[in-house]
Scaffold this active site. Structure first.
Site, PDB file in Angstrom:
ATOM      1  N   HIS A 117       0.880  -1.164   0.000  1.00 18.28           N
ATOM      2  CA  HIS A 117       0.000   0.000   0.000  1.00 18.28           C
ATOM      3  C   HIS A 117       0.926   1.225   0.000  1.00 18.28           C
ATOM      4  O   HIS A 117       2.021   1.165   0.561  1.00 18.28           O
ATOM      5  CB  HIS A 117      -0.836  -0.050   1.284  1.00 18.28           C
ATOM      6  CG  HIS A 117      -1.945   0.934   1.364  1.00 18.28           C
ATOM      7  ND1 HIS A 117      -1.727   2.262   1.668  1.00 18.28           N
ATOM      8  CD2 HIS A 117      -3.278   0.792   1.191  1.00 18.28           C
ATOM      9  CE1 HIS A 117      -2.903   2.891   1.685  1.00 18.28           C
ATOM     10  NE2 HIS A 117      -3.856   2.027   1.397  1.00 18.28           N
ATOM     11  N   ASP A 188       3.391  -4.378   8.325  1.00 18.13           N
ATOM     12  CA  ASP A 188       2.119  -3.680   8.143  1.00 18.13           C
ATOM     13  C   ASP A 188       1.024  -4.740   8.269  1.00 18.13           C
ATOM     14  O   ASP A 188       0.816  -5.545   7.360  1.00 18.13           O
ATOM     15  CB  ASP A 188       2.109  -3.013   6.768  1.00 18.13           C
ATOM     16  CG  ASP A 188       0.749  -2.422   6.408  1.00 18.13           C
ATOM     17  OD1 ASP A 188      -0.220  -2.618   7.166  1.00 18.13           O
ATOM     18  OD2 ASP A 188       0.658  -1.771   5.351  1.00 18.13           O
ATOM     19  N   GLN A 191      -4.000  -5.523   7.096  1.00 23.57           N
ATOM     20  CA  GLN A 191      -4.899  -6.477   6.440  1.00 23.57           C
ATOM     21  C   GLN A 191      -4.781  -7.894   7.015  1.00 23.57           C
ATOM     22  O   GLN A 191      -5.237  -8.853   6.391  1.00 23.57           O
ATOM     23  CB  GLN A 191      -4.622  -6.520   4.925  1.00 23.57           C
ATOM     24  CG  GLN A 191      -4.784  -5.182   4.227  1.00 23.57           C
ATOM     25  CD  GLN A 191      -6.235  -4.701   4.184  1.00 23.57           C
ATOM     26  OE1 GLN A 191      -7.163  -5.487   4.365  1.00 23.57           O
ATOM     27  NE2 GLN A 191      -6.436  -3.421   3.932  1.00 23.57           N
ATOM     28  N   LYS A 214     -10.293  -1.198  10.588  1.00 18.52           N
ATOM     29  CA  LYS A 214     -10.326  -2.408   9.753  1.00 18.52           C
ATOM     30  C   LYS A 214     -10.513  -3.665  10.602  1.00 18.52           C
ATOM     31  O   LYS A 214     -10.547  -4.774  10.083  1.00 18.52           O
ATOM     32  CB  LYS A 214      -9.041  -2.516   8.924  1.00 18.52           C
ATOM     33  CG  LYS A 214      -8.906  -1.438   7.857  1.00 18.52           C
ATOM     34  CD  LYS A 214      -7.754  -1.767   6.933  1.00 18.52           C
ATOM     35  CE  LYS A 214      -7.160  -0.571   6.226  1.00 18.52           C
ATOM     36  NZ  LYS A 214      -8.006   0.060   5.236  1.00 18.52           N
ATOM     37  N   CYS A 351      -4.683   2.176  -3.867  1.00 16.67           N
ATOM     38  CA  CYS A 351      -3.465   2.762  -3.276  1.00 16.67           C
ATOM     39  C   CYS A 351      -2.277   1.812  -3.383  1.00 16.67           C
ATOM     40  O   CYS A 351      -1.456   1.729  -2.462  1.00 16.67           O
ATOM     41  CB  CYS A 351      -3.679   3.169  -1.824  1.00 16.67           C
ATOM     42  SG  CYS A 351      -4.913   4.443  -1.630  1.00 16.67           S
TER      43      CYS A 351
END
Lengths: 393, 138
Positions: A117, A188, A191, A214, A351
């Site tokens: 991203h 990261d 997700q 999220k 993105c």
């Protein structure tokens, strides 16, 4: 509707007279009653500013805020709640690391993957580092053996799960190699935190970033895990609430995590993360993982069966998102028709423009799943795609 | 200001369900003369994250002609309608034009600023061209 979906009031509604099939969870997830009620109750009964006041409500608020920190700490397997900082979200967390490490990154290199991203690319560039990607094969499996570490590599910053493809990167293999070279690793987890059981000790990363919104909590709040090893790094943002002594000549700082939380934080937001964790743990992360895996595999299988559909990425482990396009039909055109069918998907570059270039497309249609989605939702998506095909034939 | 072309478009869309509305837009898109590839340049594009739109214009006997294209069908259908309405008009007339048909045919959501590449940026580009042309005349 499943029992899981019943906890999410927004999902009961109809859009354009059709049952809402919400498949934009990689962008943001909906909120269960327990999270909504926690936020509302907190403002009704316990709210005040934290860590400052001598009065009753300030004590209660502070306790609840720290209780949320403890929940996050336990949830990700941190050694100590002091390793957990509340931020504004994944982007805020990554920027905080970039600014804190700034001087060591300038003129050097940060190694990322090809599926990142933009929020795991741009902060490093702003810090003056050159961003290089670990190579991957046509299916978007990372070629970790071909990973090039040089004496300029000062950080490895990798997505755990791709927000576009749903591919799960083998982060443990990467942290092992990084360890041999004494290079810190940032994961990261925007997700993955909502889909997979996760343990920072097991992953052995130095930084881990994710967003509240999220993972069924509110917007504008997130987490940065910073391993104790880095507890002496300089804060990225200065202000109130993070200092020990301030004079015009010199300021000394509090110990982490308060050192990294300047100003009044999103108190209710942090507490909502605690409530979201409670919600997920009540179901069980293993159960969530299994249920979502069933739905995700079913979606991939169904889409792969359709002649008109091209599905992107194919890695050993996948979760969350599925990206695809229909032959000769623009992703935007697909998304517009699906919307009118009550199926909410995302279209565009998500993105992740470097990945779009790798795939040779302008954009994709992305369906992304959460714990409340079902195989029936996938069937509605497939029905929608058939309608799209018919419309543009 | 009412005009016959806009009223005609409104009449065509009147009473249609969304399925037929989009169907109609797709047929307008298919009728739109595609732009020559050589004109699909960065300068002629209106950038955004959803679909690409290209726009060029020229003056023919004091009237402006807009040549528009997009890589997405629905967008192309909408800009085909815009072209129908604004083409072959004097610059000042375009500047004064109120494109009321967009609201009337239920495509207003495509105007929202959140939809990059939405109609808003296309229309402002058209108005900019008209303004430039009008100032040259005066």
């Amino acid at each position: 509707m499943t029992d899981f979906a019943k906890d999410f009031p927004i999902l009961a509604q109809k859009v354009y007279g059709k049952r809402l099939v919400y498949l934009d969870n990689a962008a943001t997830t909906q909120k269960p009653d327990s999270v909504i009620d926690t936020i509302s109750e907190f403002y009704r009964t316990d709210y005040s500013n934290i860590h400052r006041g001598v009065h009753y409500l300030s004590e209660v608020s502070s306790e609840r805020y720290e209780e949320a920190r403890k929940k996050v700490s336990d949830f990700i397997g941190a050694r100590n709640p002091s390793e957990v900082t509340f931020t504004s979200g994944t982007t805020g967390s990554i920027n905080q690391v970039a600014r804190s490490l700034g001087s060591s990154l300038r003129g050097n290199e940060v190694l990322v993957t090809g599926v990142e991203h933009h929020s795991n690319i741009v902060p490093w560039q702003l810090a003056g580092a050159k961003v290089k990607a670990i190579p991957m094969d046509d299916d978007c499996n990372l070629l970790i053996d071909s990973m090039e570490i040089t004496n300029k590599t000062k950080l490895i910053a990798i997505a755990h799960v791709s927000n576009v493809l749903g591919s799960v990167n083998e982060i443990k293999e990467i942290t092992e190699i990084a360890k041999d070279h004494d290079i810190p690793v940032l994961v990261d987890a925007a997700q993955s935190i909502q889909h997979l059981p996760l343990d920072v000790k097991d992953i052995d990363c130095d930084f881990l970033a994710f967003s509240g919104h999220k993972m069924y909590a509110s917007t504008g709040v997130g987490v940065l895990y910073t391993s104790d090893r880095f507890s002496d790094i300089m804060p990225a943002i200065g202000g109130g609430g993070m200092v020990d002594k301030v004079s015009l000549e010199k300021t000394t700082y509090l110990d982490p995590p308060l050192r990294f939380e300047a100003g009044t934080p999103d108190i209710a937001g942090a507490i909502s993360i605690g409530a979201a964790i409670d919600h997920m743990q009540k179901i069980g992360m293993d159960k969530i993982k299994k249920h979502e895996h069933d739905v995700h595999s079913y979606a991939r299988d169904k889409l792969l069966e359709m002649d008109i559909v091209t599905v992107y990425g194919n890695t050993n482990e996948m979760c969350g998102a599925v990206s695809f396009n229909l032959d000769n039909i623009h992703h935007y055109d697909t998304g517009l028709i699906l919307d009118k069918m009550g199926v909410a998907v995302r279209t565009g570059h998500h993105c992740a423009q470097p990945l779009m270039r790798f795939l040779g497309v302008e954009g994709t249609v992305r369906a992304s799943f959460a714990l409340y989605n079902t195989k029936e939702d996938v069937d509605m998506l497939v029905e929608g795609i058939n309608k799209v095909e018919m419309m543009y034939k | 200001m009412n005009d016959a072309i806009q009223d005609e478009i409104i009449k065509e869309f009147d009473g249609l369900e969304w399925f037929d509305k989009y169907g109609l837009l797709i047929s307008f898109a298919k009728e739109l003369e595609p732009m020559d590839e050589e004109f699909k340049t960065e300068d002629n594009s209106i950038s955004g994250c959803q679909s690409k739109v290209w726009i060029r214009s020229y003056n023919k006997d004091g009237k402006l002609i807009f040549d528009l294209d997009s890589d997405a069908m629905i967008t192309k259908g909408i800009i085909a309608l815009v072209a129908k309405v604004v083409n072959n008009r004097a610059p000042q007339e375009i500047l004064n034009a109120d494109l009321y048909f967009i609201d009337k045919i239920g495509l207003k959501s495509n105007l929202s600023p959140a939809r990059s590449n939405g109609l808003e940026s296309i229309i402002s580009r058209i108005k900019e061209v008209a303004e430039k042309e009008a100032s040259q005349i005066n």
